[in-house]
Write an enzyme that holds these catalytic residues in place. Sequence first.
Site, PDB file in Angstrom:
ATOM      1  N   ILE A 259      -1.995  -7.996   1.905  1.00 28.60           N
ATOM      2  CA  ILE A 259      -1.478  -6.826   1.199  1.00 28.60           C
ATOM      3  C   ILE A 259      -2.575  -5.807   0.963  1.00 28.60           C
ATOM      4  O   ILE A 259      -2.359  -4.602   0.999  1.00 28.60           O
ATOM      5  CB  ILE A 259      -0.912  -7.190  -0.188  1.00 28.60           C
ATOM      6  CG1 ILE A 259       0.041  -8.356  -0.117  1.00 28.60           C
ATOM      7  CG2 ILE A 259      -0.246  -5.989  -0.820  1.00 28.60           C
ATOM      8  CD1 ILE A 259       0.405  -8.880  -1.491  1.00 28.60           C
ATOM      9  N   GLY A 262      -9.786  -5.241  -0.684  1.00 31.55           N
ATOM     10  CA  GLY A 262     -10.637  -4.435  -1.558  1.00 31.55           C
ATOM     11  C   GLY A 262     -12.080  -4.830  -1.380  1.00 31.55           C
ATOM     12  O   GLY A 262     -12.418  -5.633  -0.517  1.00 31.55           O
ATOM     13  N   ASP A 404     -10.593  -1.774 -16.483  1.00 28.09           N
ATOM     14  CA  ASP A 404     -10.458  -1.074 -15.204  1.00 28.09           C
ATOM     15  C   ASP A 404      -9.046  -0.507 -15.116  1.00 28.09           C
ATOM     16  O   ASP A 404      -8.395  -0.548 -14.079  1.00 28.09           O
ATOM     17  CB  ASP A 404     -10.754  -2.020 -14.032  1.00 28.09           C
ATOM     18  CG  ASP A 404     -10.923  -1.266 -12.713  1.00 28.09           C
ATOM     19  OD1 ASP A 404     -11.112  -0.029 -12.755  1.00 28.09           O
ATOM     20  OD2 ASP A 404     -10.841  -1.895 -11.648  1.00 28.09           O
TER      21      ASP A 404
HETATM   22  P1  ADP Z   1      -8.951  -5.380  -6.461  1.00 30.66           P
HETATM   23  O1  ADP Z   1      -9.987  -5.933  -7.374  1.00 30.66           O
HETATM   24  O2  ADP Z   1      -9.255  -5.547  -5.023  1.00 30.66           O
HETATM   25  O3  ADP Z   1      -8.539  -3.983  -6.847  1.00 30.66           O
HETATM   26  P2  ADP Z   1      -6.272  -6.100  -7.318  1.00 30.66           P
HETATM   27  O4  ADP Z   1      -5.965  -7.259  -8.214  1.00 30.66           O
HETATM   28  O5  ADP Z   1      -6.163  -4.741  -7.921  1.00 30.66           O
HETATM   29  O6  ADP Z   1      -7.704  -6.349  -6.700  1.00 30.66           O
HETATM   30  O7  ADP Z   1      -5.339  -6.217  -6.063  1.00 30.66           O
HETATM   31  C1  ADP Z   1      -5.419  -5.289  -5.016  1.00 30.66           C
HETATM   32  C2  ADP Z   1      -4.042  -4.815  -4.622  1.00 30.66           C
HETATM   33  O8  ADP Z   1      -3.241  -5.902  -4.218  1.00 30.66           O
HETATM   34  C3  ADP Z   1      -3.306  -4.153  -5.747  1.00 30.66           C
HETATM   35  O9  ADP Z   1      -3.572  -2.804  -5.813  1.00 30.66           O
HETATM   36  C4  ADP Z   1      -1.860  -4.420  -5.411  1.00 30.66           C
HETATM   37  O10 ADP Z   1      -1.389  -3.449  -4.505  1.00 30.66           O
HETATM   38  C5  ADP Z   1      -1.922  -5.731  -4.687  1.00 30.66           C
HETATM   39  N1  ADP Z   1      -1.617  -6.843  -5.607  1.00 30.66           N
HETATM   40  C6  ADP Z   1      -2.471  -7.574  -6.332  1.00 30.66           C
HETATM   41  N2  ADP Z   1      -1.855  -8.505  -7.060  1.00 30.66           N
HETATM   42  C7  ADP Z   1      -0.542  -8.363  -6.785  1.00 30.66           C
HETATM   43  C8  ADP Z   1       0.645  -9.035  -7.228  1.00 30.66           C
HETATM   44  N3  ADP Z   1       0.608 -10.051  -8.093  1.00 30.66           N
HETATM   45  N4  ADP Z   1       1.814  -8.620  -6.727  1.00 30.66           N
HETATM   46  C9  ADP Z   1       1.875  -7.601  -5.858  1.00 30.66           C
HETATM   47  N5  ADP Z   1       0.814  -6.936  -5.403  1.00 30.66           N
HETATM   48  C10 ADP Z   1      -0.399  -7.305  -5.858  1.00 30.66           C
HETATM   49 MN    MN Z   2      -7.409  -3.100  -8.271  1.00 31.38          MN
END
Ligand code: ADP
Ligand code: MN
Length: 515
Positions: A259, A262, A404
């Site tokens: 998905i 990062g 954040d």
């Molecule tokens: P990072 O530290 O890389 O920003 P995130 O936890 O924000 O990590 O996750 C990155 C992306 O993955 C999010 O912006 C979202 O689009 C997707 N994502 C993360 N967790 C979920 C979840 N539980 N359900 C759906 N999408 C998710």
């Molecule tokens: Mn994030």
Amino acid sequence: MDSVGVAAAAPDAGPGPAWQSKCPWGAPSTTSISCSLADVMSEQLAKELQLEEENAAFPEVVAAAEGPFITGENIDTSSDLMLAQMLQMEFDREYDAQLRREEKKINGDSKVSISFENYRKVHPYDSDSSEDEVDWQDTRHDPYRADKPTTTPRRGFIGKGKDITTKHDEVVCGRKNTARMENFAPEFQVGDGIGMDLKLSNQVFNALKQHAYSEERRSARLHEKKEHSTAEKAVDPKTRLLLYKMVNSGMLETITGCISTGKESVVFHAYGGNVTEDKVIPPECAIKVFKTTLNEFKNRDKYIKDDYRFKDRFSKLNPRKIIRMWAEKEMHNLTRMQNAGIPCPQVVILKKHVLVMSFIGQDQVPAPKLKDVTLNSEDMKKAYYQILNMMQQLYRECNLVHADLSEYNMLWHDGKVWLIDVSQSVEPTHPHGLEFLFRDCRNVSQFFQKGGVAEALNERELFNAVSGLNITADNEVDFQAEIEALEKMNEDHVQNHGKKLSTFSSDGDPPIYDE
Ligand code: ADP
Ligand code: MN
């Protein structure tokens, strides 16, 4: 792959609705295609060739390119490679252990020791600490590293009277140069110069040093490239094995694809399995893999290092364990939020640096981030008040500051806002907790003020509304200064009393800074 797709490219088809271009009857009328026949021909040819190739590669055509890449069926070939790699790693480790034994045997109690470090197969950072025998107190001091051969002491000479030898002595100097080769980067093979009593002239040593430095730079560049390529493939073999085990155990049905990639994590979508160890697996899961490459995490030290919950552990950890701690932190924080009823992913399981949680979204499509969704003014206002509420709950009931928070880490799903990405969240009494909160408030205020929510508080008002503090400064600079003064007061209190103020507790009362 539909041949009608060509029609969509025709400019004179106009900016009609998207479905029109997909309409099969639309095709014949748009024969006047602006690009030349040759272009189309070659495009088609390319498509055909590609199809042919794909058919040859995947005889049973997995319909979508983003079809499952780890399932019970297709894992075997890739896992063979993985198993081979694991075996090789095991072999390398044994080899290194043997080296260390030999090193010990040869060195004994001798003050002058030799090191086989350059012959080791596994770099200290590469070895997995899960099965670790050793924790590195400080990664700059590798316990495996043998003491440096001693040549002349600091004062610059040894011996007495006639037998005095100065540091300029050619033999001593040569030996010293040989010993100093040890300081070159570990991947720079210097051979066993000390064992054969090699004496390097200054000139040769300097030339070697120069070469070693440029090698180091080159290898750093190579390493960077390697890291990028693993980012593309998303996960390293060990992580793949972890994921594979989750599928194999039936906990997950399939892992469908990535998905998000990062800087610090990679997130996958998966369908939940039916085997449960006393817990219900959600039908759709998100798997957050915290990256085990260390670069990105270095600048996040301040979040975790000063978090007293992790304080005792931090100093004892090697980098790999620190990354696991991020995953653990996200899990704990999500659980707190879940308990407070804040919409957020539900934790399914944590395995090392891999966190499985419920998926926010549907049918493999993740809910859009707040920054990507266009809300009508009513929903926008609703979202704002919901976030205000959540920030207060987070602060008062979960004793957390997101740290954040922005439109990038809020998803819009089911007509409401969901908070995600809480690995960096800290307690308000964290030495920088209030600064983080102020930054969160600024992001939220700005987003909603720009989004036309007239009721949106400014960042200072929002800060006070969330924290219950009553900072009266009417400009950003003074406000920030007061925040820092409060933080410092709290730190001083910790210094003097050895514990945090208990006043950021969950009763929702405004914290009182002096007991
Ligand atoms: P990072 O530290 O890389 O920003 P995130 O936890 O924000 O990590 O996750 C990155 C992306 O993955 C999010 O912006 C979202 O689009 C997707 N994502 C993360 N967790 C979920 C979840 N539980 N359900 C759906 N999408 C998710
Ligand atoms: Mn994030």
